[in-house]
Design an enzyme around this catalytic site. Structure first.
Site, PDB file in Angstrom:
ATOM      1  N   GLU A  91      -7.378  -6.942   4.318  1.00 31.05           N
ATOM      2  CA  GLU A  91      -8.356  -7.125   5.391  1.00 31.05           C
ATOM      3  C   GLU A  91      -9.610  -7.842   4.848  1.00 31.05           C
ATOM      4  O   GLU A  91     -10.154  -8.726   5.491  1.00 31.05           O
ATOM      5  CB  GLU A  91      -8.718  -5.693   5.836  1.00 31.05           C
ATOM      6  N   ARG A 150      -2.638   4.742   8.102  1.00 29.12           N
ATOM      7  CA  ARG A 150      -3.359   5.916   7.601  1.00 29.12           C
ATOM      8  C   ARG A 150      -2.955   7.209   8.301  1.00 29.12           C
ATOM      9  O   ARG A 150      -3.322   8.288   7.859  1.00 29.12           O
ATOM     10  CB  ARG A 150      -4.867   5.701   7.697  1.00 29.12           C
ATOM     11  N   GLY A 187      -8.500  -2.378   3.722  1.00 27.69           N
ATOM     12  CA  GLY A 187      -9.213  -2.508   2.454  1.00 27.69           C
ATOM     13  C   GLY A 187     -10.232  -3.631   2.525  1.00 27.69           C
ATOM     14  O   GLY A 187      -9.868  -4.788   2.487  1.00 27.69           O
ATOM     15  N   ARG A 188     -11.507  -3.265   2.627  1.00 26.75           N
ATOM     16  CA  ARG A 188     -12.561  -4.283   2.705  1.00 26.75           C
ATOM     17  C   ARG A 188     -12.948  -4.754   1.299  1.00 26.75           C
ATOM     18  O   ARG A 188     -13.107  -5.934   1.068  1.00 26.75           O
ATOM     19  CB  ARG A 188     -13.812  -3.706   3.390  1.00 26.75           C
ATOM     20  N   THR A 216      -9.253   9.552   0.510  1.00 26.27           N
ATOM     21  CA  THR A 216      -9.435   8.248   1.129  1.00 26.27           C
ATOM     22  C   THR A 216      -8.191   7.394   0.946  1.00 26.27           C
ATOM     23  O   THR A 216      -7.661   7.297  -0.151  1.00 26.27           O
ATOM     24  CB  THR A 216     -10.664   7.462   0.604  1.00 26.27           C
ATOM     25  N   VAL A 217      -7.718   6.818   2.040  1.00 28.59           N
ATOM     26  CA  VAL A 217      -6.560   5.926   1.933  1.00 28.59           C
ATOM     27  C   VAL A 217      -6.878   4.716   1.060  1.00 28.59           C
ATOM     28  O   VAL A 217      -5.989   4.127   0.468  1.00 28.59           O
ATOM     29  CB  VAL A 217      -6.056   5.416   3.315  1.00 28.59           C
ATOM     30  N   ASP A 218      -8.166   4.367   0.980  1.00 29.55           N
ATOM     31  CA  ASP A 218      -8.547   3.169   0.220  1.00 29.55           C
ATOM     32  C   ASP A 218      -8.386   3.332  -1.290  1.00 29.55           C
ATOM     33  O   ASP A 218      -8.385   2.351  -2.019  1.00 29.55           O
ATOM     34  CB  ASP A 218     -10.001   2.801   0.533  1.00 29.55           C
TER      35      ASP A 218
END
Lengths: 407, 407
Positions: B245, B301, B189-190, B142-144
């Site tokens: 974000e 991403r 990124g939430r 995951t990029v997050d």
């Protein structure tokens, strides 16, 4: 012995510093050159006398290479347009005064339309006033590729490579889900669609690339756009679209402007949306599927890490050519590229009268676009392909490219 | 003889195909492996029985390298979350039926939180029903970077490198004019600010990088933000800002949501703006200087051309580890990275129970952010730096990276 001044103007690109490097390369190798100055922030820096001694900053070939690979204008830039030659002489007198004070004989100005206007006016002023000790020469630069008098513009090839590579990557990203989805990508260009056309380069290795490419030259119909998108969604899940920032309706009104007039959000803020955002909203309303808009924004003009080696080399050559012209006293010319053939790709460097270049705008010719106005033709691809060839060996340190900082 | 199935799920990254390449590498080199299948579109492809024979698609090391360097999920992806294990068994029965029909013994699932939930449920189901011929193993992606149980996540390092490089380039671009201007860049990124923190990597070679970095973890105050920006504008022309974000106010409400509620534009379209766009409008209103917002969007991403060599190597190693675990019958584990030291950077690959990973979220710890909530600390930099080291030698053809297309 001649002293040289170089300056940069207009929007930055990934290649504009390579042109400075070209000027400095010729200057360093000439026995007849004394001082090599850079003016900070373009012609403004001449008026302000903020000069940088480039012999101090650039010591060896390593420095020249690093400068060539550093994006954006290392000498800074400005958006100052000189006044009318016949109406206001004070500005020109001041510039000549400063140049003479620092004993500058050669002034090379790197930039786009407005910058070539500066070269044109200043060289005219010198001719009109029998100023023979100062030679003013232009070197082209603009990601928009809209200068006449040159086959293409330094900076464009690197931006085109970024755009082609990015569309190829976006195509992969957008195709992973089994869901109907539209992705609208906005590319720079208010009046010339060259950069948007570069999205087609995502196809050179057999990829599908964008499903549609809408340049800003033909009139844009939102009805036709929605029809196009619907037609494509019938047969596939993901639809990828490239559009110019400057798409306009039949009346010549920007699509983005139509939405902005008078619109405010819940906080009373003015609503300012790009053309992709406007079309995103339209697809959501008229089709109702998943839709996103993407702006390639500043990244498309400053992505030095994916610069085109061809572009960097040509940008440097044009700086060299401009410096040579200045040393030879060719006042009022712009160094330019003449394409001899597409494949094999062969170019020649020449000098054209800058008066033919300034304040003109080269838009995309009709035979470079398809009749429906939603794609480019093979002719466009043949024109674009050579410009993105080769990759630059960036000097990475700690995982990030090193940069040359001049001030 | 064992047969292997691999699938990908969740958002694509520049490194997720390297993990498939790792699985295939181990499978190809093992005498005990028969079929090597990929399921198209994740667990959905298992339910639909849409399998790809990877022995046919990947013939040699060249193919493996090309796959490793191709961004996004080459096997496709899905967002399907399996139903509750105790409430709806039909879905699990169907999956086991399909796996048995194709004589699959090892199922490696690559993905983030939701995907590890699938691994957890499916491995639990097998345990609960004494299904010993099927082993289910997870590989993180995951990029997050928000998965627990692993020091960091494959895909994150490449996205972090793209972000660090891009901020270094944007810094150059934004500094060319002598005009007060604010540039606000929104990063994915939430709920976890890791990617936004990567903007700090623009500083590793002495660059200033972003002037402020606002992660989504601390409460975001628009008043404090305007104060910060004003303070910086007092002493410099260009202010470059990184924001997540998902920045939220004290009440946990997304900054972007506050503007969207009920807002419509002149055409009656709903106004949907990202957090950077909201702050752009705010700066225009409260300060009035030139201001722009930029979203790094999907590019962050899927930018395989600027992938981190460290990330691609680790992603492959995790695929290898996951495949080995699966072959050894370690049901219900996820391959993971344990960091031994920052400098020199040393990691070990291990396997952790996937039950500890699924549905958890690793946010940025307090000591990785400064007290003011507008920057990261040295501790964050030490954590990030090793992850972006090294560049991948992309295989360019016609100026664009070649890609591996599996379907």
């Amino acid at each position: 012995m001649k002293n040289i001044l170089v300056a940069q103007s207009g929007g930055p690109t990934a290649a504009i510093n390579a042109t400075v490097a070209g000027v400095v390369t010729v200057a360093l190798s000439s026995k007849n050159v004394g001082k090599i100055y850079g003016a900070k922030n373009g012609i403004q820096g001449v008026l302000d006398e903020t000069f940088i001694d480039l012999r101090e900053k650039i010591k060896n070939n390593e420095d020249l290479v690093l400068l060539s690979h550093t994006p954006a204008a290392a000498l800074g830039s400005c958006r100052l347009k000189l006044k009318d030659l016949n109406k206001d002489k004070a500005q020109f007198e001041k510039i000549v005064e400063v140049l003479r004070k620092h004993e500058i004989n050669c002034f090379v100005y790197i930039g786009g339309n407005d910058s070539m206007d500066t070269v044109d006016k200043l060289s005219q002023y010198c001719k009109n006033h029998n100023i023979t000790d100062i030679t003013v020469v232009g070197a082209p630069k603009t990601v928009d590729n809209d200068l006449v008098g040159t086959d293409h513009c330094p900076g464009f090839g690197s931006a085109a490579k970024y755009i082609g590579v990015t569309f190829a990557e976006l195509e992969r990203d957008c195709n992973v889900y089994k869901t109907k989805a539209v992705t609208i990508v906005e590319v720079m260009g208010r009046n010339a669609g060259w950069l948007t056309a570069a999205a087609s380069l995502a196809r050179v290795n057999g990829g599908k690339g964008p499903d549609y490419i809408y340049l800003c030259e033909p009139a844009f119909s939102t009805e036709k756009f929605i029809e196009d998108v619907k037609a494509k969604l019938d047969s596939q899940d993901s639809v990828l679209i490239a559009i110019s920032e400057g798409i306009k309706n039949e009346k010549g009104q920007y699509v983005s402007e139509q939405v902005q007039s008078g619109a405010v959000d819940a906080f009373g803020h003015a609503y300012i949306a790009g053309s992709a955002k406007v079309l995103e909203d339209l697809v959501r309303e008229k089709i109702g599927c998943k839709v996103r808009s993407i702006e390639l924004n500043l990244m498309q003009r400053c992505a030095g890490h994916i610069a085109s080696a061809t572009d960097i080399e040509e940008s440097k050559m044009l700086g060299m050519k401009a410096c040579q012209c200045a040393l030879e006293g060719e006042n009022g010319v712009m160094a330019s590229i003449k394409r001899i053939s597409d494949a094999p790709y062969v170019v020649e460097y020449e000098a054209v009268p800058v008066s033919q270049v300034s304040n003109e705008e080269k838009t995309v010719p009709k035979d470079f676009m398809n009749k429906e106005g939603n794609d480019v033709t093979e002719k466009m691809m043949d024109y674009l392909k050579p410009l993105i060839q080769g990759e630059v060996s960036q000097n990475y340190k700690n995982g990030i490219p090193k940069q040359m900082i001049l001030y």
